[in-house]
Design a protein around this motif. Sequence first.
Motif, short mmCIF file in Angstrom:
data_model
loop_
_atom_site.label_atom_id
_atom_site.label_comp_id
_atom_site.label_asym_id
_atom_site.label_seq_id
_atom_site.Cartn_x
_atom_site.Cartn_y
_atom_site.Cartn_z
N PRO A 1 0.84 -1.20 0.00
CA PRO A 1 0.00 0.00 0.00
C PRO A 1 0.87 1.25 0.00
O PRO A 1 2.00 1.22 0.49
CB PRO A 1 -0.80 -0.11 1.28
N PRO A 2 0.38 2.34 -0.54
CA PRO A 2 1.17 3.57 -0.56
C PRO A 2 1.38 4.10 0.86
O PRO A 2 0.60 3.81 1.76
CB PRO A 2 0.33 4.53 -1.39
N ALA B 1 -1.44 5.33 3.81
CA ALA B 1 -2.74 4.67 3.71
C ALA B 1 -2.87 3.71 4.88
O ALA B 1 -2.14 2.74 5.00
CB ALA B 1 -2.86 3.91 2.40
N ALA B 2 -3.81 3.97 5.79
CA ALA B 2 -3.96 3.14 6.98
C ALA B 2 -4.54 1.78 6.61
O ALA B 2 -4.00 0.75 6.96
CB ALA B 2 -4.86 3.84 7.99
N ASN B 3 -5.66 1.78 5.92
CA ASN B 3 -6.31 0.53 5.52
C ASN B 3 -6.86 0.72 4.12
O ASN B 3 -7.93 1.31 3.96
CB ASN B 3 -7.41 0.16 6.52
N PRO B 4 -6.21 0.20 3.10
CA PRO B 4 -6.69 0.42 1.74
C PRO B 4 -7.98 -0.32 1.43
O PRO B 4 -8.73 0.07 0.55
CB PRO B 4 -5.56 -0.08 0.86
#
Length: 70
Positions: free
Chosen positions: A46-47, A50-53
Motif C-alpha cells: 500500500p502507498p 494509507a492506513a487501511n486500503p
Amino acid sequence: MGMVVVISLPLILFCLLLGFGCYFLGRARGRQDVRTNAQIYGVPAPPPGAANPFPSPPPSHSKPNISSNV
C-alpha cells in the motif's frame, strides 16, 4: 516479361552483421537487467500514509438467538 531485382552482396552481409549484433547486444542487456532488477510477483504494497486500503465489510444483520432466553 519478368523484372530483375538486384541485391548486392555487401547489403546482405551488412544486414546479417546488424542482425547478429542486435541479437547479442539485446541478450547481454536482458541478462544484465535480470541480475540488477529482479521482478517480484505478488500483491503490491500500500502507498505510504494509507492506513487501511481495503475497508472492512459492514456488519451482518442476523436475528438474535431466542432459544437461549428460555
